[in-house]
Design an enzyme around this catalytic site. Structure first.
Site, PDB file in Angstrom:
ATOM      1  N   GLU A   1      46.094  49.393  42.415  1.00 11.28           N
ATOM      2  CA  GLU A   1      46.035  48.772  43.759  1.00 11.28           C
ATOM      3  C   GLU A   1      46.985  49.429  44.574  1.00 11.28           C
ATOM      4  O   GLU A   1      48.281  49.156  44.670  1.00 11.28           O
ATOM      5  CB  GLU A   1      45.874  47.451  43.974  1.00 11.28           C
TER       6      GLU A   1
ATOM      7  N   ARG B   1      49.852  49.526  53.210  1.00 12.68           N
ATOM      8  CA  ARG B   1      51.252  48.972  54.003  1.00 12.68           C
ATOM      9  C   ARG B   1      51.921  50.328  54.440  1.00 12.68           C
ATOM     10  O   ARG B   1      52.798  50.083  55.234  1.00 12.68           O
ATOM     11  CB  ARG B   1      51.965  48.248  52.877  1.00 12.68           C
TER      12      ARG B   1
ATOM     13  N   THR C   1      46.249  45.180  50.512  1.00 11.68           N
ATOM     14  CA  THR C   1      46.830  44.701  51.948  1.00 11.68           C
ATOM     15  C   THR C   1      45.633  45.081  53.023  1.00 11.68           C
ATOM     16  O   THR C   1      46.132  45.492  54.103  1.00 11.68           O
ATOM     17  CB  THR C   1      48.141  45.307  52.189  1.00 11.68           C
TER      18      THR C   1
ATOM     19  N   LYS D   1      41.969  36.496  44.681  1.00 14.28           N
ATOM     20  CA  LYS D   1      43.295  36.790  44.280  1.00 14.28           C
ATOM     21  C   LYS D   1      44.083  35.542  44.887  1.00 14.28           C
ATOM     22  O   LYS D   1      44.059  35.031  45.906  1.00 14.28           O
ATOM     23  CB  LYS D   1      43.927  38.114  44.928  1.00 14.28           C
TER      24      LYS D   1
HETATM   25  C1  3PG Z   1      51.056  41.851  46.707  1.00 15.12           C
HETATM   26  O1  3PG Z   1      50.777  42.369  47.485  1.00 15.12           O
HETATM   27  O2  3PG Z   1      50.082  41.234  46.207  1.00 15.12           O
HETATM   28  C2  3PG Z   1      52.393  41.404  46.627  1.00 15.12           C
HETATM   29  O3  3PG Z   1      53.260  41.932  47.411  1.00 15.12           O
HETATM   30  C3  3PG Z   1      53.056  41.562  44.942  1.00 15.12           C
HETATM   31  O4  3PG Z   1      53.832  40.556  44.818  1.00 15.12           O
HETATM   32  P1  3PG Z   1      55.255  41.019  43.861  1.00 15.12           P
HETATM   33  O5  3PG Z   1      56.009  42.300  44.476  1.00 15.12           O
HETATM   34  O6  3PG Z   1      56.061  39.704  43.852  1.00 15.12           O
HETATM   35  O7  3PG Z   1      54.744  41.445  42.444  1.00 15.12           O
END
Ligand code: 3PG
Length: 211
Positions: free
Chosen positions: A41, A45, A69, A129
């Site tokens: 993924e 961002r 995102t 999710k």
């Molecule tokens: C996401 O975008 O799903 C999270 O930022 C990922 O979370 P993590 O950095 O705690 O793994």
């Protein structure tokens, strides 16, 4: 059978990638594949995100490329045009849900409570999710959701790493586990693709030991 069912037929790891240089995307995706990970993924961002998706879709066809995102329908369309085969959002909105359903996109809405889940369900979502997984309730919360919504499958993300991933992987309603621990910022900055493969391999080993 939905598109997401087809993309994730068995318990998977989904590295959540924040990429600064689009040119890193291809070696990164190849390093993940080398370590046994078959999906990625790439978040929108950063400015490089969209171009990174395009590069992976074009040059690394064996990895399932997704966008992350996603907060607007326009981003979802742009990511789909760039070649993303699934889309992930941190939350769920009526607008995004309707757009994904109309376009027939494979979309994972982010949910953090029962109301979010019900909104997503109203638009036909069966895979979601859980975000942020650890802060919103983690494993006990997913167990509670399993008794209320047994038909749903979740990809917990947020606060998961090599140490606690097994707790999530053991839940029958978890179809994938997402997170940034596989592609740490400093490892990407150093372009240490060997290290990405090593983390991937360790994580996949831990996952398959449980399956
Ligand atoms: C996401 O975008 O799903 C999270 O930022 C990922 O979370 P993590 O950095 O705690 O793994």
């Amino acid at each position: 059978m939905t598109l997401l069912d087809t993309l994730f037929p068995s318990l998977s790891l989904v590295p959540v990638v924040v990429i600064d240089h689009a040119d890193d995307a291809v070696p990164l995706a190849e390093a993940l594949l080398e370590g046994g990970i078959t999906s990625i993924e790439i978040t929108l961002r950063t400015e490089a995100g969209l171009r990174a998706i395009e590069q992976v879709a074009k040059h690394v066809p064996n990895i399932i490329i997704g966008s992350g995102t996603i907060t607007t329908p326009a981003q979802m369309d742009a990511a789909a045009n760039a070649g993303a085969r699934f889309h992930v959002s941190p939350g769920v909105t009526e607008k995004l849900a309707a757009h994904a359903a109309t376009k027939g996109y494979a979309w994972l809405p982010g949910v953090a409570n029962a109301s979010n889940i019900m909104t997503a369900m109203e638009h036909g979502a069966t895979r979601m999710k859980l975000f942020p997984a650890s802060l919103s309730g983690g494993v006990p919360m997913l167990k509670q959701f399993a008794s209320v919504f047994p038909q749903l499958r979740f990809c917990p993300t947020g606060g998961i790493d090599e140490k606690n991933m097994h707790e999530y992987a053991a839940l029958p309603t978890v179809f994938a586990i997402g997170g940034s621990w596989i592609t740490p910022k400093e490892v990407l900055a150093a372009k240490d693709w060997k290290q990405v493969s090593a983390i991937s391999q360790r994580s996949m080993k831990a996952l398959t030991a449980l399956a």
